[in-house]
Design a protein around this motif. Structure first.
Motif, mmCIF file in Angstrom:
data_model
loop_
_atom_site.group_PDB
_atom_site.id
_atom_site.type_symbol
_atom_site.label_atom_id
_atom_site.label_comp_id
_atom_site.label_asym_id
_atom_site.label_seq_id
_atom_site.Cartn_x
_atom_site.Cartn_y
_atom_site.Cartn_z
ATOM 1 N N LEU A 130 0.834 -1.199 0.000
ATOM 2 C CA LEU A 130 0.000 0.000 0.000
ATOM 3 C C LEU A 130 0.869 1.250 0.000
ATOM 4 N N VAL A 131 0.503 2.222 -0.840
ATOM 5 C CA VAL A 131 1.129 3.544 -0.839
ATOM 6 C C VAL A 131 0.021 4.557 -0.568
ATOM 7 N N LEU A 132 0.113 5.271 0.561
ATOM 8 C CA LEU A 132 -0.922 6.208 0.972
ATOM 9 C C LEU A 132 -0.693 7.599 0.405
ATOM 10 N N GLN A 133 -1.756 8.428 0.481
ATOM 11 C CA GLN A 133 -1.698 9.740 -0.134
ATOM 12 C C GLN A 133 -0.892 10.754 0.674
ATOM 13 N N ASP A 134 -0.754 10.557 1.970
ATOM 14 C CA ASP A 134 -0.096 11.550 2.821
ATOM 15 C C ASP A 134 1.245 11.002 3.297
ATOM 16 N N PRO A 135 2.341 11.336 2.614
ATOM 17 C CA PRO A 135 3.631 10.778 3.034
ATOM 18 C C PRO A 135 4.054 11.236 4.417
ATOM 19 N N THR A 136 3.636 12.442 4.809
ATOM 20 C CA THR A 136 4.001 12.934 6.139
ATOM 21 C C THR A 136 3.370 12.064 7.224
ATOM 22 N N GLY A 137 2.092 11.729 7.042
ATOM 23 C CA GLY A 137 1.413 10.881 8.012
ATOM 24 C C GLY A 137 1.863 9.430 7.955
ATOM 25 N N SER A 138 2.431 9.008 6.810
ATOM 26 C CA SER A 138 2.859 7.616 6.651
ATOM 27 C C SER A 138 4.208 7.346 7.300
ATOM 28 N N LEU A 139 4.987 8.395 7.523
ATOM 29 C CA LEU A 139 6.353 8.232 8.026
ATOM 30 C C LEU A 139 6.440 8.641 9.489
ATOM 31 N N ASN A 140 7.096 7.834 10.294
ATOM 32 C CA ASN A 140 7.315 8.164 11.698
ATOM 33 C C ASN A 140 8.373 9.267 11.775
ATOM 34 N N PRO A 141 8.037 10.425 12.357
ATOM 35 C CA PRO A 141 8.994 11.534 12.381
ATOM 36 C C PRO A 141 10.262 11.222 13.170
ATOM 37 N N ARG A 142 10.235 10.184 14.027
ATOM 38 C CA ARG A 142 11.404 9.825 14.825
ATOM 39 C C ARG A 142 12.300 8.806 14.128
ATOM 40 N N HIS A 143 11.864 8.303 12.987
ATOM 41 C CA HIS A 143 12.642 7.308 12.262
ATOM 42 C C HIS A 143 13.390 7.947 11.105
ATOM 43 N N THR A 144 14.624 7.551 10.921
ATOM 44 C CA THR A 144 15.380 8.013 9.758
ATOM 45 C C THR A 144 14.800 7.372 8.497
ATOM 46 N N VAL A 145 15.206 7.900 7.354
ATOM 47 C CA VAL A 145 14.794 7.329 6.072
ATOM 48 C C VAL A 145 15.195 5.856 6.003
ATOM 49 N N TYR A 146 16.415 5.559 6.455
ATOM 50 C CA TYR A 146 16.876 4.166 6.416
ATOM 51 C C TYR A 146 15.938 3.260 7.204
ATOM 52 N N ASP A 147 15.610 3.663 8.431
ATOM 53 C CA ASP A 147 14.746 2.830 9.263
ATOM 54 C C ASP A 147 13.342 2.713 8.680
ATOM 55 N N LEU A 173 15.693 2.771 -2.452
ATOM 56 C CA LEU A 173 15.761 4.232 -2.534
ATOM 57 C C LEU A 173 16.200 4.687 -3.920
ATOM 58 N N ALA A 174 17.169 3.987 -4.499
ATOM 59 C CA ALA A 174 17.633 4.350 -5.832
ATOM 60 C C ALA A 174 16.527 4.159 -6.862
ATOM 61 N N ARG A 175 15.799 3.057 -6.776
ATOM 62 C CA ARG A 175 14.694 2.825 -7.712
ATOM 63 C C ARG A 175 13.604 3.873 -7.556
ATOM 64 N N ALA A 176 13.429 4.382 -6.334
ATOM 65 C CA ALA A 176 12.430 5.416 -6.096
ATOM 66 C C ALA A 176 12.920 6.806 -6.481
ATOM 67 N N GLY A 177 14.135 6.897 -6.987
ATOM 68 C CA GLY A 177 14.648 8.167 -7.486
ATOM 69 C C GLY A 177 15.407 8.998 -6.487
ATOM 70 N N LEU A 178 15.796 8.410 -5.355
ATOM 71 C CA LEU A 178 16.581 9.130 -4.343
ATOM 72 C C LEU A 178 18.029 8.662 -4.457
ATOM 73 N N ARG A 197 9.544 12.775 0.377
ATOM 74 C CA ARG A 197 8.870 11.919 1.364
ATOM 75 C C ARG A 197 8.020 10.859 0.666
ATOM 76 N N GLN A 198 7.325 11.260 -0.410
ATOM 77 C CA GLN A 198 6.525 10.266 -1.121
ATOM 78 C C GLN A 198 7.407 9.203 -1.771
ATOM 79 N N ARG A 199 8.593 9.591 -2.233
ATOM 80 C CA ARG A 199 9.534 8.614 -2.792
ATOM 81 C C ARG A 199 10.031 7.647 -1.712
ATOM 82 N N VAL A 200 10.195 8.145 -0.485
ATOM 83 C CA VAL A 200 10.587 7.260 0.623
ATOM 84 C C VAL A 200 9.478 6.241 0.886
#
Length: 369
Positions: A130-147, A173-178, A197-200
């Motif tokens: 699943l890929v949600l519409q709100d990347p900010t809400g989908s990502l834990n602000p305390r977690h790094t991109v790696y985690d 990450l590379a496939r997602a364009g980062l 954030r959406q690419r993450v």
């Protein structure tokens, strides 16, 4: 109406499709590297006779959120599920993900019925992400991109075809364009742009090497300037990985730019479906015509629908759209001899084959006349 115009620089229905946006006859790679045409292979994901009913509150009648849906998605195919807010498209998508068991009907994946046991669902969700519409809400602000990207690997205890977790995260990450991916490992969500954030979020889905993604309004929260980039990324992933996708959206401009096929949903049921160019350039159902008429680039007059969609606990008899139908209101259905059928006869459920179909007495009468 909740339908918006085509986002940003995206093209509208009627314009030539953007380069890199193959139409429904384009050859796409299958999950094992083979090529085929959407519609020419067995479905990857299939819903048959799907009904989802929620109990009514305080003794009210149950709400029929999904009320008889057949839908197939084939390997490498992108299907856009479109409709107004509240039409049932998100509930349908959640059921296809195994998050909402159907009241009746069934979901199959790779030809096997979906098993709702915990272990089976865990294995299934590795293959369907699943890929949600709100990347900010989908990502834990305390977690790094790696985690954030590695979380799925840790849940499933596997790094797939990669020797270690770091290599799998870097590849996703590379496939997602980062790129270079290592540059983003230790960043936090607040340090990224909305598009990054959406690419993450997309990388977090890709890291499990799924066969299908369900993207719920994947660019709705993004600036117009980056919407096209994310849609181009999804098309690239389809071409490179053979990834199938169900894109849930209210935006017909988005559907035009990304989908092979479109399914238009109204009040719990698909009312028109077919190849995207056919449905969006020559819509047959009055509801599809109304949705398209509000786009800035549309020819002809805007169709103003009266009222709101009916309560799903009180679906009207006959065609579920007839109370708001501009064709019935104008007398055109009466002249075609189908007005009584519109008010009293429920059109048949469309099958999930992907062929051009419409659930409308008037449209069918015109095609037979």
């Amino acid at each position: 109406m909740t339908t918006s115009g085509s986002p940003g620089s995206l093209e509208a229905p009627g314009a030539p499709k953007a380069a890199g946006a193959p139409g429904p006859a384009a050859a796409v790679p299958g999950p094992e590297g083979s090529t085929g045409t959407p519609g020419s292979t067995a479905p990857l994901l299939s819903a048959a006779g799907l009904h989802i009913t929620f109990p009514g509150r305080h003794g009210a009648a149950p709400a029929r959120a999904v009320d008889g849906v057949d839908l197939d998605i084939r390997p490498g195919e992108i299907v856009a599920l479109v409709g107004e807010s509240g039409c049932g498209k998100t509930t349908l998508a959640r059921s296809l993900l195994g998050l909402v068991p159907p009241t009746a009907g069934r979901v199959t994946f790779g030809g096997a019925p979906l098993d709702y046991a915990t272990a089976a669902l865990k294995a299934y969700r590795k293959r369907v992400q699943l890929v949600l519409q709100d990347p900010t809400g989908s990502l834990n602000p305390r977690h790094t991109v790696y985690d954030a990207v590695a979380e799925g690997l840790r849940i499933h205890g596997s790094t797939g075809r990669f020797a270690d977790e770091g290599a799998a995260v870097a590849d996703a990450l590379a496939r997602a364009g980062l790129r270079p991916p290592e540059r983003f490992f230790l960043r936090y969500p607040h340090e990224l742009s909305g598009g990054q954030r959406q690419r993450v979020v997309i990388a977090g889905a890709l890291v499990l090497e799924p066969e299908l993604i369900v993207a719920d309004e994947p660019v709705a929260s993004l600036d117009a300037s980056v919407r096209g980039e994310i849609l181009a990324l999804l098309l690239k992933l389809r071409d490179e990985l053979g990834l199938a996708a169900l894109v849930v959206t209210h935006d017909l401009g988005l559907a035009w730019n990304i989908a092979d096929r479109v399914a238009v949903m109204y009040l719990g049921r698909i009312v028109e479906t077919g190849p995207v160019e056919q449905v969006l350039t020559a819509p047959r159902h009055p509801y599809t015509q109304a949705l398209l008429s509000v786009l800035p680039e549309a020819d002809g007059e805007e169709v103003v629908l009266t009222g709101e969609p009916p309560d799903p606990s009180r679906i009207p008899s006959g065609c579920r759209f007839h109370a708001r139908c501009q064709v019935l209101a104008s007398g055109a259905a009466e002249r075609a001899g189908v007005a009584e059928a519109c008010r009293t006869q429920d059109p048949s459920v469309l099958d999930g084959s992907g062929a051009s179909q419409v659930a409308c007495h008037w449209a069918l009468a015109r095609s037979e006349g």
